[in-house]
Design a protein around this motif. Structure first.
Motif, mmCIF file in Angstrom:
data_model
loop_
_atom_site.group_PDB
_atom_site.id
_atom_site.type_symbol
_atom_site.label_atom_id
_atom_site.label_comp_id
_atom_site.label_asym_id
_atom_site.label_seq_id
_atom_site.Cartn_x
_atom_site.Cartn_y
_atom_site.Cartn_z
ATOM 1 N N TYR A 1 5.836 61.669 23.870
ATOM 2 C CA TYR A 1 6.133 62.012 25.254
ATOM 3 C C TYR A 1 7.432 62.812 25.373
ATOM 4 C CZ TYR A 1 2.527 58.525 25.825
ATOM 5 O OH TYR A 1 1.355 57.832 25.711
ATOM 6 N N GLY A 2 7.998 63.230 24.232
ATOM 7 C CA GLY A 2 9.168 64.092 24.235
ATOM 8 C C GLY A 2 10.510 63.387 24.151
ATOM 9 N N ASP A 3 10.539 62.059 24.039
ATOM 10 C CA ASP A 3 11.805 61.322 23.949
ATOM 11 C C ASP A 3 12.352 61.381 22.523
ATOM 12 O OD1 ASP A 3 11.842 60.501 26.638
ATOM 13 O OD2 ASP A 3 10.472 58.848 26.197
ATOM 14 N N PRO A 4 13.633 61.770 22.356
ATOM 15 C CA PRO A 4 14.200 61.899 21.007
ATOM 16 C C PRO A 4 14.740 60.569 20.469
ATOM 17 C CG PRO A 4 15.774 62.673 22.624
ATOM 18 C CD PRO A 4 14.547 62.275 23.394
ATOM 19 N N PHE A 5 14.692 60.427 19.154
ATOM 20 C CA PHE A 5 15.334 59.301 18.474
ATOM 21 C C PHE A 5 15.575 59.694 17.020
ATOM 22 C CE2 PHE A 5 10.800 58.514 18.136
ATOM 23 C CZ PHE A 5 10.605 58.025 16.849
ATOM 24 N N LEU A 6 16.349 58.892 16.312
ATOM 25 C CA LEU A 6 16.726 59.191 14.934
ATOM 26 C C LEU A 6 15.781 58.534 13.939
ATOM 27 C CD1 LEU A 6 20.589 58.569 15.178
ATOM 28 C CD2 LEU A 6 19.402 60.767 15.261
ATOM 29 N N VAL A 7 15.543 59.227 12.854
ATOM 30 C CA VAL A 7 14.869 58.660 11.682
ATOM 31 C C VAL A 7 15.804 58.863 10.504
ATOM 32 C CG1 VAL A 7 12.930 58.832 10.082
ATOM 33 C CG2 VAL A 7 12.528 59.050 12.546
ATOM 34 N N THR A 8 16.151 57.782 9.808
ATOM 35 C CA THR A 8 17.080 57.870 8.685
ATOM 36 C C THR A 8 16.460 57.258 7.448
ATOM 37 O OG1 THR A 8 18.966 57.691 10.194
ATOM 38 C CG2 THR A 8 19.392 57.309 7.861
ATOM 39 N N PHE A 9 16.474 58.020 6.356
ATOM 40 C CA PHE A 9 15.991 57.533 5.069
ATOM 41 C C PHE A 9 17.144 56.864 4.322
ATOM 42 C CE2 PHE A 9 12.452 60.011 6.140
ATOM 43 C CZ PHE A 9 11.425 59.817 5.236
ATOM 44 N N PHE A 10 16.956 55.613 3.974
ATOM 45 C CA PHE A 10 17.908 54.888 3.132
ATOM 46 C C PHE A 10 17.202 54.514 1.827
ATOM 47 C CE2 PHE A 10 19.994 54.120 7.247
ATOM 48 C CZ PHE A 10 21.286 54.461 6.905
ATOM 49 N N THR A 11 16.595 55.499 1.194
ATOM 50 C CA THR A 11 15.900 55.301 -0.076
ATOM 51 C C THR A 11 16.824 55.746 -1.209
ATOM 52 O OG1 THR A 11 14.921 57.508 0.169
ATOM 53 C CG2 THR A 11 13.611 55.640 0.939
ATOM 54 N N TYR B 1 24.980 52.561 14.354
ATOM 55 C CA TYR B 1 26.194 52.948 15.063
ATOM 56 C C TYR B 1 25.928 53.196 16.546
ATOM 57 C CZ TYR B 1 28.493 53.472 10.526
ATOM 58 O OH TYR B 1 29.025 53.240 9.289
ATOM 59 N N GLN B 2 25.252 52.213 17.161
ATOM 60 C CA GLN B 2 24.924 52.221 18.581
ATOM 61 C C GLN B 2 23.948 53.331 18.964
ATOM 62 O OE1 GLN B 2 28.781 52.263 20.520
ATOM 63 N NE2 GLN B 2 28.925 50.039 20.430
ATOM 64 N N LYS B 3 23.262 53.873 17.979
ATOM 65 C CA LYS B 3 22.183 54.815 18.246
ATOM 66 C C LYS B 3 20.894 54.202 17.711
ATOM 67 C CE LYS B 3 24.765 59.148 18.325
ATOM 68 N NZ LYS B 3 24.862 60.511 17.762
#
Length: 202
Positions: free
Chosen positions: A70-80, A107-109
């Motif tokens: 629906y167009g809402d942004p968020f973070l994806v982080t690889f900790f591999t 970090y609050q995100k």
């Protein structure tokens, strides 16, 4: 756009019932679970990459920003262990699919962490293209079910094939002509859609 909150019927070889707006099977940003799934639960977060991968300051993680359906942004982080290499397929405009991923606080995100790269995979298309392919499968499956019924009554040579198989047979010339332009890219997305269509989510 109306959102479906309950799992719909599972598709079969002869029916296409997949609903990408089902927020239990395909959660958007506002519906990403905070706890891992129970043994009989599963979901896939589908999102489009909208920024290049960058290292996360003060960590070994590498990530990027995505937008949900629906167009809402968020973070994806690889900790591999090999995060810098694992994020390379995820170019802007491509999709990431996260199996059973949960919402985490970085970090609050808020976003999703990937610690097992086998739980994330790339589709070489945008969200709009995925929706277009899904709509095409639905319309072709419905049309070809009618054709299959006719062949069954006529005793034709393809009477025992699924609608999707008939679709592939009837469009193979088009696929050959257009392989370099679209079908090479679309095949992975179509394969994912067909697998999701036959998955029992809940």
């Amino acid at each position: 756009m109306a959102q479906s909150n309950i799992s719909g019927p599972t598709g079969t070889r002869t029916s296409y019932t997949l609903d990408l707006d089902n927020t239990m099977a395909f959660p958007d940003y506002g519906h990403i679970p905070v706890h891992p799934p129970a043994p009989d639960e599963r979901w896939v977060i589908v999102a489009e990459v909208i920024s290049d991968p960058t290292p996360r300051p003060g960590t070994t993680g590498v990530g990027f920003t995505v937008k949900d359906k629906y167009g809402d942004p968020f973070l994806v982080t690889f900790f591999t262990p090999t995060a810098a290499r694992d994020v390379l397929p995820y170019k802007v405009g491509r999709m990431i699919c996260l199996e059973n991923a949960c919402m985490s606080d970085f970090y609050q995100k808020l976003g999703c962490f990937v610690r097992d790269k086998s739980r994330a995979y790339m589709l070489p298309c945008s969200l709009a293209e995925l929706r277009h392919l899904s709509a095409g499968l639905r319309s072709r499956a419905l049309a070809l079910l009618s054709l299959q019924d006719a062949l069954l009554h006529d005793g034709g040579p393809h009477h025992n094939l699924s609608a999707i198989q008939l679709c592939l047979i009837l469009t193979q010339d088009c696929q050959r002509r257009d392989w370099n332009n679209t079908h090479r890219k679309d095949c992975r997305a179509l394969e994912a859609l067909i697998i999701w269509n036959r998955t029992e989510w809940w």
